[in-house]
Design a protein around this motif. Structure first.
Motif, PDB file in Angstrom:
ATOM      1  N   GLY A   8      -4.636  -5.561  15.134  1.00 26.65           N
ATOM      2  CA  GLY A   8      -4.118  -4.415  14.256  1.00 26.65           C
ATOM      3  C   GLY A   8      -4.865  -3.180  14.108  1.00 26.65           C
ATOM      4  O   GLY A   8      -4.075  -2.118  14.111  1.00 26.65           O
ATOM      5  N   LEU A   9      -5.894  -3.104  14.484  1.00 27.62           N
ATOM      6  CA  LEU A   9      -6.982  -1.870  14.708  1.00 27.62           C
ATOM      7  C   LEU A   9      -6.273  -1.213  15.691  1.00 27.62           C
ATOM      8  O   LEU A   9      -6.332   0.033  16.131  1.00 27.62           O
ATOM      9  CB  LEU A   9      -8.287  -2.331  14.815  1.00 27.62           C
ATOM     10  CG  LEU A   9      -9.171  -2.459  13.459  1.00 27.62           C
ATOM     11  CD1 LEU A   9     -10.603  -2.777  13.953  1.00 27.62           C
ATOM     12  CD2 LEU A   9      -9.092  -1.004  12.621  1.00 27.62           C
ATOM     13  N   ASN A  18      -3.031  -1.011   6.777  1.00 28.50           N
ATOM     14  CA  ASN A  18      -3.892  -1.877   7.896  1.00 28.50           C
ATOM     15  C   ASN A  18      -2.800  -3.361   7.988  1.00 28.50           C
ATOM     16  O   ASN A  18      -2.837  -3.756   9.226  1.00 28.50           O
ATOM     17  CB  ASN A  18      -4.989  -2.399   7.264  1.00 28.50           C
ATOM     18  CG  ASN A  18      -6.215  -1.080   7.351  1.00 28.50           C
ATOM     19  OD1 ASN A  18      -5.843  -0.277   7.895  1.00 28.50           O
ATOM     20  ND2 ASN A  18      -7.265  -1.653   7.095  1.00 28.50           N
ATOM     21  N   THR A  19      -2.388  -3.673   6.759  1.00 29.06           N
ATOM     22  CA  THR A  19      -1.567  -4.927   6.938  1.00 29.06           C
ATOM     23  C   THR A  19      -0.406  -4.727   8.025  1.00 29.06           C
ATOM     24  O   THR A  19      -0.023  -5.696   8.629  1.00 29.06           O
ATOM     25  CB  THR A  19      -1.096  -5.148   5.681  1.00 29.06           C
ATOM     26  OG1 THR A  19      -2.248  -5.411   4.600  1.00 29.06           O
ATOM     27  CG2 THR A  19      -0.406  -6.669   5.536  1.00 29.06           C
ATOM     28  N   GLU A  56      -8.835 -14.941  13.689  1.00 31.64           N
ATOM     29  CA  GLU A  56      -8.788 -14.027  12.482  1.00 31.64           C
ATOM     30  C   GLU A  56      -9.461 -12.537  13.028  1.00 31.64           C
ATOM     31  O   GLU A  56      -8.733 -11.546  12.689  1.00 31.64           O
ATOM     32  CB  GLU A  56      -9.459 -14.482  11.250  1.00 31.64           C
ATOM     33  CG  GLU A  56      -9.141 -13.905  10.194  1.00 31.64           C
ATOM     34  CD  GLU A  56      -9.690 -14.444   8.680  1.00 31.64           C
ATOM     35  OE1 GLU A  56      -9.846 -13.841   7.899  1.00 31.64           O
ATOM     36  OE2 GLU A  56      -9.758 -15.857   8.900  1.00 31.64           O
ATOM     37  N   SER A  57     -10.663 -12.484  13.544  1.00 31.15           N
ATOM     38  CA  SER A  57     -11.324 -11.362  13.937  1.00 31.15           C
ATOM     39  C   SER A  57     -10.381 -10.888  15.126  1.00 31.15           C
ATOM     40  O   SER A  57     -10.266  -9.426  15.054  1.00 31.15           O
ATOM     41  CB  SER A  57     -12.663 -11.725  14.530  1.00 31.15           C
ATOM     42  OG  SER A  57     -13.129 -10.476  15.281  1.00 31.15           O
ATOM     43  N   HIS A 102     -15.270  -7.188  17.878  1.00 29.59           N
ATOM     44  CA  HIS A 102     -14.691  -8.464  17.410  1.00 29.59           C
ATOM     45  C   HIS A 102     -15.357  -9.669  17.872  1.00 29.59           C
ATOM     46  O   HIS A 102     -15.815  -9.642  18.961  1.00 29.59           O
ATOM     47  CB  HIS A 102     -13.079  -8.501  18.047  1.00 29.59           C
ATOM     48  CG  HIS A 102     -12.942  -8.561  19.220  1.00 29.59           C
ATOM     49  ND1 HIS A 102     -12.941  -9.438  20.239  1.00 29.59           N
ATOM     50  CD2 HIS A 102     -12.540  -7.339  20.356  1.00 29.59           C
ATOM     51  CE1 HIS A 102     -12.903  -9.282  21.535  1.00 29.59           C
ATOM     52  NE2 HIS A 102     -12.761  -7.792  21.340  1.00 29.59           N
ATOM     53  N   GLU A 142      -7.329 -11.123  15.515  1.00 32.19           N
ATOM     54  CA  GLU A 142      -6.138 -10.466  15.097  1.00 32.19           C
ATOM     55  C   GLU A 142      -6.302  -9.199  14.063  1.00 32.19           C
ATOM     56  O   GLU A 142      -5.486  -8.146  14.305  1.00 32.19           O
ATOM     57  CB  GLU A 142      -5.243 -11.503  14.179  1.00 32.19           C
ATOM     58  CG  GLU A 142      -4.072 -11.116  13.743  1.00 32.19           C
ATOM     59  CD  GLU A 142      -3.014 -12.039  13.083  1.00 32.19           C
ATOM     60  OE1 GLU A 142      -2.152 -12.516  14.106  1.00 32.19           O
ATOM     61  OE2 GLU A 142      -3.113 -12.496  12.100  1.00 32.19           O
ATOM     62  N   ARG A 143      -7.203  -9.088  13.609  1.00 32.17           N
ATOM     63  CA  ARG A 143      -7.785  -8.019  12.688  1.00 32.17           C
ATOM     64  C   ARG A 143      -8.075  -6.616  13.665  1.00 32.17           C
ATOM     65  O   ARG A 143      -7.568  -5.942  13.698  1.00 32.17           O
ATOM     66  CB  ARG A 143      -8.890  -8.287  11.835  1.00 32.17           C
ATOM     67  CG  ARG A 143      -8.925  -6.972  10.748  1.00 32.17           C
ATOM     68  CD  ARG A 143     -10.004  -7.515   9.745  1.00 32.17           C
ATOM     69  NE  ARG A 143     -11.292  -7.901  10.220  1.00 32.17           N
ATOM     70  CZ  ARG A 143     -11.897  -9.124  10.168  1.00 32.17           C
ATOM     71  NH1 ARG A 143     -11.175 -10.125   9.773  1.00 32.17           N
ATOM     72  NH2 ARG A 143     -13.013  -9.373  10.797  1.00 32.17           N
ATOM     73  N   VAL A 148      -1.361  -4.944  11.459  1.00 34.72           N
ATOM     74  CA  VAL A 148      -1.455  -6.283  12.219  1.00 34.72           C
ATOM     75  C   VAL A 148       0.089  -6.826  12.077  1.00 34.72           C
ATOM     76  O   VAL A 148       0.279  -7.818  13.310  1.00 34.72           O
ATOM     77  CB  VAL A 148      -2.208  -7.064  11.219  1.00 34.72           C
ATOM     78  CG1 VAL A 148      -2.320  -8.445  11.303  1.00 34.72           C
ATOM     79  CG2 VAL A 148      -3.704  -6.588  11.017  1.00 34.72           C
TER      80      VAL A 148
END
Lengths: 201, 342
Positions: free
Chosen positions: B15-16, A174-175, B8-9, B3, B11-12, A178
């Motif tokens: 990533g998903l 996951n990291t 922050e939300s 989201h 960006e997460r 991102v």
């Protein structure tokens, strides 16, 4: 200043002094490099490619006085070669619209066969345009931080799965996802800037 | 799976998007993600963009390749260093072709004559031109020496100062104020001044016209014509003992009156011809005629007693000169202000 850069500066100065021997040395050293760049830039017939190599030398004669010896001479030669290729592309592109024939030798009389019908050069144009585009992308990549560059290279050039890279780097997938997204955003932003600035920036 | 708009939300969630494109979401996460994307145009657009970059970077692998010049320098050094070029070049099939071409010996080791013939005229400095003559070589050497010398600011300043001083000294010693850009107009034309029957002593006066050389100087016939035209009026001849032009011309020819220098001229006129006053007329040509500067000068002291300037049209220089001379002499009262006759 390293031995190589001293050698490069010395050769450039002797060439500017008009010495035939110096230009012979220059020719022996850099012609393969010039041919490689021309070949990478566009797929020409052998005769046309040699005509382009000649044009590069004619451009170098006048451009060499601007050479900055803090960079390798080979880098300067590549920049000039790419510019000549780009100029040729533009001439061809402009002539295609008017249906004219384009001599590959802008400095002298064009030899028979070196003249190409512009409308038949679609493949070359596409290749040149794509080549320029790739150059922007390559430059944008080289300007990324080292970690981003390494990550993108492992994932897209060497095609390691993201999970394997995560294991190797000892981070969660996951990291890394991102982080990958962030690197791709940076790459896209810089690439867009470079394409907007154009090759003459 | 949604989201919010906080960074922050977002960006997460982005990533998903990567995990989704990489197919690393489990089935529940994937269906939730797809459900959100269907109602989120922004996420739809971003996923499309992400997929296009994935395709591009896996297709155009050569964007990761070093520049040809980097490969060239790597081959040239050949010092066994293990930089990124080395590690890449050893495994990259795309760079292999370039490396092979760069490693191969060049087909020609000399610039082809046909190409050299085109290059040579474009060269900024050509060896043959620099060494073709001894003069050129000497000039090259001199310029190089000058360039080397003047790299030191103190030396450059000192040299400039010395040259300036030399110019001042030379000027002071050699320059004598005169009338170098003027040519005297001399003539044998008689003015018929005759003898003074009144027996009264009068100041001796010389009329000396000069022509400024910036224009086309008149020839002797024209000069004679001008002298005829400016013959002094009777009133002036009664007040002054005017020297005939022929006498002045003869004295100048003999060198007893030097006209090349103003102070010499005044001195010679005073001492050799006993002249008290000089009517100095300077003629300059202009676009539409002539300008006449007239001065009445005390020959002894060089002091200008009177000065006036007149303009005249082309073709009327003779009458113009006569007018100026008449005015210069008639308005002057020698009995009141002039030096005594000698």
């Amino acid at each position: 200043m390293s031995n190589n850069s001293t050698e490069d500066r010395d050769l450039a100065e002797r060439c500017l002094g008009g010495s035939r021997e110096a230009w012979d040395e220059f020719y022996a050293r850099f012609t393969n490099l010039i041919r490689s760049v021309v070949r990478r830039y566009a797929k020409y017939r052998d005769a046309d490619r040699e005509e382009l190599v000649q044009n590069v030398y004619l451009a170098l004669v006048t451009a060499l006085k601007t050479y900055d010896a803090q960079y390798p001479l080979s880098r300067f030669v590549c920049v000039v070669t790419e510019r000549v290729c780009t100029d040729q592309y533009r001439m061809t592109h402009a002539a295609k619209r008017s249906g004219k024939k384009v001599p590959l030798d802008p400095y002298g009389e064009s030899s028979e066969g070196a003249e190409v019908l512009a409308s038949a050069m679609d493949d070359q144009e596409t290749r040149l345009s794509r080549s320029q585009d790739k150059k922007f992308l390559s430059e944008a990549l080289s300007e990324l931080g080292e970690k981003c560059r390494e990550l993108l290279k492992l994932r897209f050039y060497e095609e390691f799965p993201l999970t394997e890279i995560a294991q190797r780097w000892k981070v969660k997938a996951n990291t890394l996802a991102v982080q990958t997204r962030r690197c791709l955003d940076q790459l896209r932003d810089r690439y867009q800037e470079l394409t907007q600035e154009g090759p003459d920036r | 799976m949604k989201h919010t708009n906080d960074p922050e939300s977002l960006e997460r969630f982005r990533g998903l998007q990567v995990l989704y494109v990489e197919d690393l979401l489990n089935s529940r996460e994937k269906s939730e993600f797809e459900e959100h994307v269907r109602s989120c145009p922004r996420c739809t657009r971003e996923i499309e963009d992400l997929k296009s970059w994935y395709t591009r970077l896996t297709t155009d692998k050569d964007v990761f390749c070093p520049e040809p010049w980097e490969l060239y320098e790597h081959i040239r050094r050949d010092d066994g260093s293990k930089g990124h070029v080395t590690s890449h070049g050893e495994s990259c099939p795309l760079c292999g072709e370039v490396v092979g071409a760069l490693r191969s010996s060049p087909a020609e080791t000399r610039v082809p004559d046909e190409l050299w013939a085109k290059m040579e005229p474009l060269l900024p400095q050509r060896v043959p031109a620099r060494s073709s003559t001894r003069l050129a070589l000497w000039l090259d050497g001199f310029l190089q020496m000058a360039a080397d010398t003047f790299r030191s600011p103190a030396l450059a300043f000192g040299t400039v100062a010395a040259v300036a001083l030399l110019v001042v000294i030379t000027y002071t010693h050699l320059y004598r104020p005169g009338i170098p850009d003027l040519i005297p107009m001399l003539s044998s034309t008689p003015w018929g001044l005759g003898l003074n029957m009144m027996g009264e002593a009068r100041p001796r006066l010389a009329v000396v016209p000069f022509f400024r050389t910036s224009g086309k100087a008149p020839n002797q016939a024209q000069v004679d014509g001008l002298f005829r035209a400016m013959s002094p009026p009777k009133e002036a001849t009664e007040r002054f003992e005017i020297i005939e032009p022929a006498q002045l011309k003869a004295e100048a020819a003999a060198g007893t009156v030097r006209l090349a220098d103003r102070s010499d001229m005044l001195k010679d006129l005073a001492s050799n011809l006993e002249v008290s006053l000089v009517a100095l007329l300077t003629i300059s040509q202009t676009a539409d005629g002539f300008t006449i500067e007239a001065q009445l000068i005390d020959a002894e002291t060089g002091k200008v007693r009177r000065a006036e300037t007149s303009r005249t049209a082309t073709g009327q220089l003779g009458s113009g000169l006569r007018g100026v001379l008449t005015s210069l002499l008639s308005e002057h009262n020698p009995r009141a202000s002039d030096p005594a006759p000698r």
